[in-house]
Design a protein around this motif. Structure first.
Motif, short mmCIF file in Angstrom:
data_model
loop_
_atom_site.label_atom_id
_atom_site.label_comp_id
_atom_site.label_asym_id
_atom_site.label_seq_id
_atom_site.Cartn_x
_atom_site.Cartn_y
_atom_site.Cartn_z
N PHE A 50 0.84 -1.20 0.00
CA PHE A 50 0.00 0.00 0.00
C PHE A 50 0.86 1.24 0.00
CE2 PHE A 50 -2.29 -3.44 1.97
CZ PHE A 50 -3.54 -3.37 1.37
N PHE A 51 0.45 2.21 -0.76
CA PHE A 51 1.18 3.47 -0.71
C PHE A 51 0.20 4.64 -0.82
CE2 PHE A 51 1.01 5.04 -5.08
CZ PHE A 51 0.54 3.92 -5.75
N ALA A 52 0.61 5.79 -0.26
CA ALA A 52 -0.26 6.96 -0.24
C ALA A 52 0.17 7.95 -1.31
CB ALA A 52 -0.19 7.63 1.13
N GLU A 53 -0.79 8.61 -1.85
CA GLU A 53 -0.52 9.78 -2.69
C GLU A 53 0.35 10.73 -1.86
OE1 GLU A 53 -1.33 11.03 -5.80
OE2 GLU A 53 -0.09 12.69 -5.09
N LYS A 54 1.42 11.24 -2.47
CA LYS A 54 2.35 12.06 -1.69
C LYS A 54 2.14 13.57 -1.89
CE LYS A 54 5.19 8.85 0.10
NZ LYS A 54 4.48 7.63 -0.31
N ASP A 55 1.48 13.94 -2.96
CA ASP A 55 1.29 15.37 -3.24
C ASP A 55 0.19 15.93 -2.34
OD1 ASP A 55 0.40 17.83 -4.24
OD2 ASP A 55 1.04 17.33 -6.28
N VAL A 56 0.60 16.81 -1.44
CA VAL A 56 -0.32 17.31 -0.42
C VAL A 56 -1.52 18.03 -1.03
CG1 VAL A 56 -0.54 18.91 1.51
CG2 VAL A 56 1.43 17.40 1.37
N TRP A 57 -1.29 18.70 -2.12
CA TRP A 57 -2.38 19.42 -2.77
C TRP A 57 -3.41 18.44 -3.33
CZ3 TRP A 57 -5.12 23.51 -2.97
CH2 TRP A 57 -5.88 23.84 -4.10
N VAL A 58 -2.93 17.35 -3.90
CA VAL A 58 -3.85 16.32 -4.40
C VAL A 58 -4.65 15.74 -3.23
CG1 VAL A 58 -4.00 14.06 -5.51
CG2 VAL A 58 -2.40 15.76 -6.39
N ILE A 59 -3.98 15.53 -2.10
CA ILE A 59 -4.67 15.00 -0.92
C ILE A 59 -5.76 15.97 -0.47
CG2 ILE A 59 -4.40 14.40 1.51
CD1 ILE A 59 -1.50 13.57 0.82
N ALA A 60 -5.39 17.24 -0.37
CA ALA A 60 -6.36 18.24 0.09
C ALA A 60 -7.59 18.26 -0.82
CB ALA A 60 -5.70 19.62 0.14
N ARG A 61 -7.35 18.19 -2.09
CA ARG A 61 -8.48 18.20 -3.03
C ARG A 61 -9.33 16.96 -2.90
NH1 ARG A 61 -6.65 20.31 -8.82
NH2 ARG A 61 -5.76 18.24 -8.84
N ASP B 198 -5.40 24.29 -10.23
CA ASP B 198 -4.18 23.71 -9.68
C ASP B 198 -3.72 24.59 -8.52
OD1 ASP B 198 -2.14 25.65 -10.34
OD2 ASP B 198 -2.30 24.98 -12.41
N GLU B 199 -2.79 24.04 -7.76
CA GLU B 199 -2.44 24.67 -6.50
C GLU B 199 -2.02 26.13 -6.61
OE1 GLU B 199 0.65 22.70 -4.39
OE2 GLU B 199 0.30 23.86 -2.57
N SER B 200 -1.07 26.38 -7.48
CA SER B 200 -0.51 27.73 -7.51
C SER B 200 -1.59 28.74 -7.93
CB SER B 200 0.67 27.80 -8.47
OG SER B 200 0.25 27.42 -9.77
N TRP B 201 -2.45 28.31 -8.84
CA TRP B 201 -3.51 29.21 -9.26
C TRP B 201 -4.48 29.48 -8.12
CZ3 TRP B 201 -8.80 29.27 -9.64
CH2 TRP B 201 -9.34 30.35 -10.36
#
Lengths: 168, 168
Positions: free
Chosen positions: B83-94, B155-158
């Motif tokens: 098992f592994f987790a998505e690592k991109d925090v922005w993707v997680i937040a979304r 996307d995050e920066s926007w």
DNA sequence: ATTGTCTTTCATTAACTCTTGAAAGTTCGG
DNA sequence: CCGAACTTTCAAGAGTTAATGAAAGACAAT
């Protein structure tokens, strides 16, 4: 649907939403009841309408006062205390944002700041991965914090106006 | 503070934050562990590192997959699942925003829409007050809904760029 | 100082949620 | 098929959190 039933449904829905977001159900329900009551209510009336005990009503009301969502009212010539809720939804939202920021976000940011200072071997994937996760979450948390802060300072029309214009 | 301790602290903090926001503690902890693990882990490893039972680990992992935060990985030639987790925090937040919107916000908006249609005597303060509360909350909920929606598309920066520019 | 009214506290009880671990299920190689 | 390796289920038990109600406290009027 008639008013009495609708009021009941509202209280239930508010209670459920509250419990899903970490606010206890009774507290959310008492708040809902006061919100839709044009007049301030006594502890007795709250107990009766929601079928809860005196002790529960008392503690819940105290918590709500602690959250800044409910206030006591004294009616001249009466011994009883009356309770009423702030009715402006925007004020409520800001109050909740303010409290949760203070109670939950701030402590986490503090820990994240500490953890992002931890030093380690730049070649160790475990360290690299840990450090990146922590600093990324820290950035996100600080953005959320800033947004809450803006909410606290802004008035409703300005806040949503600005945000929604951007998103249109 | 050294890495092992820091990782432990992170897992604890994440678990606590989760439980304050209506996500069960173990689930948040398993997520935290996978987040800071550079490699995918087996159920065994998760059980051991967090001292939880097989059943608990299994159910929690399944929930996390349901939330879209964790994925299974098959390693060629091995029977075990990793098992592994998505690592991109922005993707997680979304992802979290998306799920909570679907699970909790949408049902509430549906009820509020119904309740705001309830008719009543315009001179009855109980009715007037109820109606105003419901329609006001409805507006707020819809604004929050729109913001989530924007988050999902942007996307995050926007997203943060737009929000923080307005506030600065 | 006493009484009646109302509020607050808190130990107990009740309700709910989470965790466990053993058993049943699945899947694959031989 | 069978058995080994691994996963999933679920009933029972543990743990946690919330609610109760009786008792104590506070206060004002007399």
């Amino acid at each position: 649907m008639e008013l009495t039933e609708a009021r009941q449904k509202f209280i239930e829905a508010w209670g459920k939403l509250g419990s899903e977001w970490g606010i206890n159900r009774t507290m959310a329900q008492v708040h809902a009841l006061l919100l839709i009551s044009p007049e301030a209510l006594t502890t007795e009336e709250i107990m009766e309408q929601l079928s809860i005990s005196r002790g529960n009503a008392n503690m819940t009301l105290r918590d709500l006062i602690g959250w800044g969502l409910v206030e006591k009212q004294h009616k001249p010539g009466e011994r009883k205390e009356y309770f009423f809720a702030e009715k402006d939804v925007w004020v409520i939202a800001r109050q909740v944002a303010k409290e949760r920021r203070k109670r939950e976000l701030e402590p986490v940011i503090k820990i994240l700041d500490e953890l992002s200072k931890v030093q380690g071997d730049a070649k160790d994937p475990t360290y690299k991965n840990f450090h990146k996760s922590v600093t990324d979450i820290n950035k996100l948390a600080k953005n959320v914090d800033k947004t809450f802060d803006a909410m606290l300072k802004a008035d409703e029309s300005w806040f949503w106006g600005s945000i929604l214009k951007v998103f249109k």
